[in-house]
Design a protein around this motif. Structure first.
Motif, PDB file in Angstrom:
ATOM      1  N   VAL A  29      48.312  44.218  46.041  1.00  0.00           N
ATOM      2  CA  VAL A  29      48.306  43.022  46.883  1.00  0.00           C
ATOM      3  C   VAL A  29      49.567  42.195  46.652  1.00  0.00           C
ATOM      4  O   VAL A  29      50.204  41.718  47.598  1.00  0.00           O
ATOM      5  CB  VAL A  29      47.045  42.180  46.617  1.00  0.00           C
ATOM      6  CG1 VAL A  29      47.117  40.837  47.346  1.00  0.00           C
ATOM      7  CG2 VAL A  29      45.802  42.943  47.051  1.00  0.00           C
ATOM      8  N   LEU A  56      52.204  40.425  54.006  1.00  0.00           N
ATOM      9  CA  LEU A  56      50.870  39.936  54.356  1.00  0.00           C
ATOM     10  C   LEU A  56      50.899  38.482  54.811  1.00  0.00           C
ATOM     11  O   LEU A  56      50.236  38.098  55.783  1.00  0.00           O
ATOM     12  CB  LEU A  56      49.917  40.072  53.161  1.00  0.00           C
ATOM     13  CG  LEU A  56      49.385  41.458  52.818  1.00  0.00           C
ATOM     14  CD1 LEU A  56      48.530  41.388  51.560  1.00  0.00           C
ATOM     15  CD2 LEU A  56      48.556  42.039  53.966  1.00  0.00           C
ATOM     16  N   THR A  57      51.659  37.677  54.091  1.00  0.00           N
ATOM     17  CA  THR A  57      51.670  36.245  54.395  1.00  0.00           C
ATOM     18  C   THR A  57      52.473  35.903  55.652  1.00  0.00           C
ATOM     19  O   THR A  57      52.505  34.745  56.065  1.00  0.00           O
ATOM     20  CB  THR A  57      52.226  35.448  53.197  1.00  0.00           C
ATOM     21  OG1 THR A  57      53.492  35.985  52.807  1.00  0.00           O
ATOM     22  CG2 THR A  57      51.272  35.500  52.016  1.00  0.00           C
ATOM     23  N   VAL A  71      46.220  34.483  52.565  1.00  0.00           N
ATOM     24  CA  VAL A  71      45.626  35.370  51.563  1.00  0.00           C
ATOM     25  C   VAL A  71      44.940  34.542  50.482  1.00  0.00           C
ATOM     26  O   VAL A  71      45.565  33.679  49.856  1.00  0.00           O
ATOM     27  CB  VAL A  71      46.699  36.285  50.922  1.00  0.00           C
ATOM     28  CG1 VAL A  71      46.054  37.185  49.862  1.00  0.00           C
ATOM     29  CG2 VAL A  71      47.383  37.135  51.995  1.00  0.00           C
ATOM     30  N   HIS A 110      43.187  35.232  47.039  1.00  0.00           N
ATOM     31  CA  HIS A 110      43.224  36.355  46.095  1.00  0.00           C
ATOM     32  C   HIS A 110      42.454  36.000  44.826  1.00  0.00           C
ATOM     33  O   HIS A 110      42.863  35.135  44.056  1.00  0.00           O
ATOM     34  CB  HIS A 110      44.689  36.674  45.764  1.00  0.00           C
ATOM     35  CG  HIS A 110      44.879  37.936  44.980  1.00  0.00           C
ATOM     36  ND1 HIS A 110      46.116  38.317  44.510  1.00  0.00           N
ATOM     37  CD2 HIS A 110      44.017  38.888  44.571  1.00  0.00           C
ATOM     38  CE1 HIS A 110      45.990  39.457  43.850  1.00  0.00           C
ATOM     39  NE2 HIS A 110      44.719  39.816  43.877  1.00  0.00           N
ATOM     40  N   TYR A 149      49.282  31.625  50.419  1.00  0.00           N
ATOM     41  CA  TYR A 149      48.687  32.421  49.328  1.00  0.00           C
ATOM     42  C   TYR A 149      48.007  31.500  48.327  1.00  0.00           C
ATOM     43  O   TYR A 149      48.584  30.517  47.875  1.00  0.00           O
ATOM     44  CB  TYR A 149      49.777  33.225  48.625  1.00  0.00           C
ATOM     45  CG  TYR A 149      49.293  34.048  47.455  1.00  0.00           C
ATOM     46  CD1 TYR A 149      49.617  33.688  46.154  1.00  0.00           C
ATOM     47  CD2 TYR A 149      48.520  35.180  47.650  1.00  0.00           C
ATOM     48  CE1 TYR A 149      49.188  34.440  45.071  1.00  0.00           C
ATOM     49  CE2 TYR A 149      48.085  35.936  46.585  1.00  0.00           C
ATOM     50  CZ  TYR A 149      48.413  35.568  45.304  1.00  0.00           C
ATOM     51  OH  TYR A 149      47.982  36.313  44.237  1.00  0.00           O
TER      52      TYR A 149
END
Length: 382
Positions: free
Chosen positions: A210, A217-218, A223, A225, A260
């Motif tokens: 990840v 992803l961001t 996200v 996590h 994140y």
């Protein structure tokens, strides 16, 4: 009336028993619960947080591969049997309820020696070694997957699905919890949220995957996590921020994006995280699978290689109830799978609907019904 609960090592053998306790207490039945487990498993902290008395016994794990610890394991099992025998004689429980794991074996054998009725719960699709050893001594074996029943006598087995804690069930029925969760985890309006669960022990491989994918992803998702106990170990190497609370807005310069949020564990906040998430990425442990099934959340599972989790995940994928990715897995392929799922809302809806239909929705009530019936039928031990 006392009920002994035993299990541990992973949360998959803990949360179903906590759900059982909730259901029995919600019915107003006067029962005292004691938990027998190990000193170092993830169960101890969670069980004590719930206000349940915790009894520690020694126990050896029987590993099915060459390991020097196999030499001492039988002696630890014997020591665990002796300690469990003493604990059970003192407690005089009406029933022992086990969810498997190596710590449960000496407890079950001690209970059988004392003629205490035993109920087993098997969450994984594959019948675990501990439950295989305990099944001949049990009054009933309760199953999540109907396929598991083929290896058990008809008069002992019953399929109940996955008992889920009440706070997760409430999350499924609270219409405003999603907005609360998105505010809590700072999810921007209109932005899809991806919840990553690293497991109770914190899967290093999944967490590092990840982190390696975060930059991409961001770009298209928020996200959240949950990294487990490996959070501090990951931070110096990978840039995972040492954020003690996901909603405090603290940034220490290592956080790669405002999109994140990292934390070690979620307890009371877990329903908020589930509600906020559009998809969930996780290992394929049954505690998480059961919760996602109740919530109808689309999920991507990355099971531990060469483990029972692969069978759990395959059973879901075969029914269109999850996307399953196998390791080794590159960050690029991982991001591609997440992006493609988010880009197709109809597929997300289909997966969510499919996983919701796999297990009975009333697993917690079914679990309690069986345990209470066994107590009613058995001779009194308290």
């Amino acid at each position: 009336m006392r009920i002994i609960l035993t299990g541990g090592g992973t949360l998959g053998s803990v949360t179903p028993l906590l759900a059982l306790r909730e259901e029995i207490r919600d019915r107003g039945i006067p029962a005292e619960f004691l938990w027998i487990g190990t000193a170092h498993g993830p169960e101890k902290e969670l069980v004590q947080k719930e206000g349940i008395d915790f009894i520690v016994i020694p126990s050896g794990k029987l590993r099915r591969y060459a390991d020097w610890r196999n030499v001492v394991a039988p002696f630890l099992v014997l020591a665990g049997f002796a300690a469990a025998l003493v604990a059970l004689i003192r407690a005089r429980p009406a029933v022992i309820v086990s969810a498997g794991s190596f710590v449960s074996v000496p407890v079950v054998y001690a209970g059988a020696f004392l003629r205490i009725p035993i109920v087993l719960y098997q969450s994984d699709k594959r019948l675990g070694l501990a439950n295989r050893l305990a099944a001949p001594l049990s009054a009933r074996v309760l199953l999540a997957f109907a396929e598991t029943a083929m290896s058990l006598a008809k008069d002992k087995r019953a399929v109940i699905g996955t008992p889920v804690r009440k706070k997760i069930e409430l999350a499924a029925s609270d219409p405003i919890l999603r907005e609360k969760g998105r505010v809590y985890f700072h999810v921007p309006e209109g932005m899809p949220a991806v919840l990553v669960l690293g497991g109770s022990s914190g899967s290093r491989a999944l967490n590092e995957l990840v982190v390696a994918a975060l930059t991409e992803l961001t770009k298209f998702a928020q996200v959240i996590h949950v990294v487990g106990k490996w959070k501090d170990a990951l931070a110096p190497r990978s840039g995972v921020p040492n954020v003690p609370h996901p909603a405090n807005g603290t940034r220490d310069g290592t956080e790669p994006s405002e999109r994140y949020r990292a934390c070690s564990f979620l307890h009371d906040e877990l329903p908020l995280a589930y509600a906020a998430a559009d998809i969930v990425i996780s290992r394929a442990g049954m505690a998480t699978i059961g919760e996602l099934a109740l919530l109808g959340k689309p999920a991507i599972f990355i099971p531990i290689p060469k483990s029972h989790q692969e069978e759990n995940a395959a059973a879901l994928a075969g029914r269109g109830a999850a996307i399953v990715l196998s390791q080794p897995l590159s960050a690029e392929d991982f991001v591609k799978a997440v992006r493609e799922l988010i880009a197709h809302p109809s597929r997300m809806e289909s997966i969510g609907s499919a996983i919701r239909s796999i297990f009975p929705e009333d697993g917690r009530a079914r679990f309690a019904d069986v345990v209470l019936s066994i107590i009613k039928e058995a001779p009194r031990h308290s």
